[in-house]
Design an enzyme around this catalytic site. Sequence first.
Site, PDB file in Angstrom:
ATOM      1  N   THR A   1     -19.626  -7.501  22.517  1.00 33.11           N
ATOM      2  CA  THR A   1     -19.030  -6.582  21.715  1.00 33.11           C
ATOM      3  C   THR A   1     -19.309  -6.247  20.309  1.00 33.11           C
ATOM      4  O   THR A   1     -20.729  -7.331  20.436  1.00 33.11           O
ATOM      5  CB  THR A   1     -17.348  -7.158  21.759  1.00 33.11           C
ATOM      6  OG1 THR A   1     -16.461  -7.534  22.652  1.00 33.11           O
ATOM      7  CG2 THR A   1     -16.472  -6.953  20.329  1.00 33.11           C
TER       8      THR A   1
ATOM      9  N   ASN B   1     -15.773  -3.964  25.878  1.00 33.70           N
ATOM     10  CA  ASN B   1     -16.454  -6.364  26.836  1.00 33.70           C
ATOM     11  C   ASN B   1     -17.521  -6.331  26.677  1.00 33.70           C
ATOM     12  O   ASN B   1     -18.449  -6.240  26.851  1.00 33.70           O
ATOM     13  CB  ASN B   1     -15.355  -5.488  27.758  1.00 33.70           C
ATOM     14  CG  ASN B   1     -14.103  -6.939  28.150  1.00 33.70           C
ATOM     15  OD1 ASN B   1     -14.674  -8.241  27.239  1.00 33.70           O
ATOM     16  ND2 ASN B   1     -14.219  -7.683  29.935  1.00 33.70           N
TER      17      ASN B   1
ATOM     18  N   ASP C   1      -9.508  -7.893  30.177  1.00 36.35           N
ATOM     19  CA  ASP C   1      -8.375  -8.348  29.320  1.00 36.35           C
ATOM     20  C   ASP C   1      -6.561  -9.233  29.792  1.00 36.35           C
ATOM     21  O   ASP C   1      -6.499  -9.251  29.083  1.00 36.35           O
ATOM     22  CB  ASP C   1      -8.754  -8.264  28.060  1.00 36.35           C
ATOM     23  CG  ASP C   1      -9.924  -8.278  27.271  1.00 36.35           C
ATOM     24  OD1 ASP C   1     -10.982  -9.758  28.387  1.00 36.35           O
ATOM     25  OD2 ASP C   1     -10.945  -7.736  26.083  1.00 36.35           O
TER      26      ASP C   1
ATOM     27  N   GLY D   1     -18.252 -12.416  20.701  1.00 38.21           N
ATOM     28  CA  GLY D   1     -17.825 -13.655  21.547  1.00 38.21           C
ATOM     29  C   GLY D   1     -16.854 -13.996  22.441  1.00 38.21           C
ATOM     30  O   GLY D   1     -16.708 -14.936  22.664  1.00 38.21           O
ATOM     31  N   GLY D   2     -16.299 -12.663  22.958  1.00 35.13           N
ATOM     32  CA  GLY D   2     -15.020 -12.545  24.212  1.00 35.13           C
ATOM     33  C   GLY D   2     -14.446 -14.085  23.004  1.00 35.13           C
ATOM     34  O   GLY D   2     -13.914 -13.341  22.359  1.00 35.13           O
TER      35      GLY D   2
ATOM     36  N   SER E   1      -9.240 -10.641  21.899  1.00 36.50           N
ATOM     37  CA  SER E   1      -9.422 -12.160  21.227  1.00 36.50           C
ATOM     38  C   SER E   1     -10.256 -11.552  19.297  1.00 36.50           C
ATOM     39  O   SER E   1     -10.825 -11.763  18.512  1.00 36.50           O
ATOM     40  CB  SER E   1     -10.984 -12.982  21.481  1.00 36.50           C
ATOM     41  OG  SER E   1      -9.843 -13.394  22.915  1.00 36.50           O
TER      42      SER E   1
HETATM   43  N1  GLY Z   1     -13.082  -7.748  25.294  1.00 40.16           N
HETATM   44  C1  GLY Z   1     -12.968  -8.089  24.176  1.00 40.16           C
HETATM   45  C2  GLY Z   1     -12.137  -9.231  23.573  1.00 40.16           C
HETATM   46  O1  GLY Z   1     -10.920  -8.096  22.795  1.00 40.16           O
HETATM   47  O2  GLY Z   1     -11.402  -9.657  22.849  1.00 40.16           O
END
Ligand code: GLY
Length: 520
Positions: free
Chosen positions: A368, A388, A410, A459-460, A440
Amino acid sequence: MKFPYLSCLVLLIVLSAPGCSVKQPHQVAIASAHPLATQAGFEILHKGGNVYDAAVAVSAALAVVEPSGSGLGGGGFWLLHRESDGLDIMVDGREKAPLAAHQDMYLDASGQVLSALSLNGALAAGIPGMPAGLVHLSKKYGKLSLAESLQPAIRYAEQGFEIDVRHQKLLALRKEVLNQDAATAAIFLTQGQLPAKGSLLVQTDLAGTLKQLAAYGQAGFYRGTVADQLVQSVQQGGGIWRLDDLSSYQVLERQPVSGSYKGMHITSAALPSSGGIVLVETLNILEKIDLEAVDSITRKHLISEAMRRAYHDRALYLGDADFVDVPVARLLNKQYAQGLASTIRTDKALPSDYLTGQMAVKQGGRNTTHFSIIDTEGNRVAATLSVNYPFGAGLVAAGTGVLLNNEMDDFVSAENAGNGYGLVGGAANAIAPEKRMLSSMTPTFLEKDGRIAVLGTPGGSRIISMVLLATLDFAEGNPPKSWVKVKRFHHQYIPDQILYEKNGLSAAEISGLQSLGHSL
Ligand code: GLY
């Protein structure tokens, strides 16, 4: 796959005299993950654009020069503040599930999750929201035409840019997947191998798609030739997109989440991102605890326990509120937080399986991108954008230069199954046609004692905890240099362990946390 913990927290701050209301910044500031993207923003400001035009330029430039993090094939959230009327709004350009999507689409006949299908290739891709987001930002908030704001990105795509080490490292993580499609490999790799540092990445097809967007707005991507090419490629790759998935895509505007913490005002991402809710809920819990009165081991234990509880609520309750009822008011309520805080012991960790609805384990990494902009009037944009995983689904739709996202991961493919980041969830985040998958991403504004922070990070699943740690540091009056240096640690309920960055905890902290019952 595991990605390194390292992530860059991108942030800005504006200072004025303590105790005064926020003053006007003296100069414009832009922070992004790539110097060319930052330059694109300044170029548009110098042409007479406002911060929203600059945000279009930076977003589009990042789509070209940081294809690992975001892109036209992805989506994201732009948090806006307009000083003249105090407007705070979140532009939701999140991807949505295709019309033919269904809850069990990533399960085999025995109900086992086929996680590769939601991570790699055409079936992993949600319907992109980024191009529509750019059109919306430009049309509704910008001063310049979309075509002008897209110019720097078009130039970078046509003329190419030099590949750096970071780009190479992220390519290495996804090389195998990128090599599965010859045309995709031909763009990003050199005879199937990593391109040399300093070599030029030219993206002619992507420039063509950006020009269609510049000339025809939303129709330039979601209808006509580009849409035909996207759908054809996705279907050939085993995906389920249809033309009406694209033609029906709509950007939405959301009221941001707001909250307070010890005199600080927080404005952050609303659903379909969990970011704002989890951030504010964690801060509400921590507000009931005197973090300044405890030693560093207890402090990290207490913050981890607050994270555990807020991420537990994320797993249980959060999803796209246009499809499911989410108890947002309760989750943001300070008395609710008081109840959760009262279950935290200073001398002992609570195992996650003592919380209801325990679910399975998996863990992983991130990608991201994030950028922040503020101008001299105080107008600002915090934007977190994504495809992602690094390089998304690892597949470019032929002829378009558009790298498809793998944002479908997700969603919750099956109850009790963690996604690529180990995040678990339930029915609230199950797959349904046109639903937006829970994110997130946490673009955030903070205001306290005449200071403003505009921040966010890639950072996921760790985005929220990184923003939280920076927020606590800001709340203590520290400058941006300090927030960036804060050693990151993270608890997301499942897996039941504290993750920490290399050298992020001292030996004494590790053994202290272990003796409180944490696994690290
Ligand atoms: N793909 C990472 C997020 O949207 O949280």
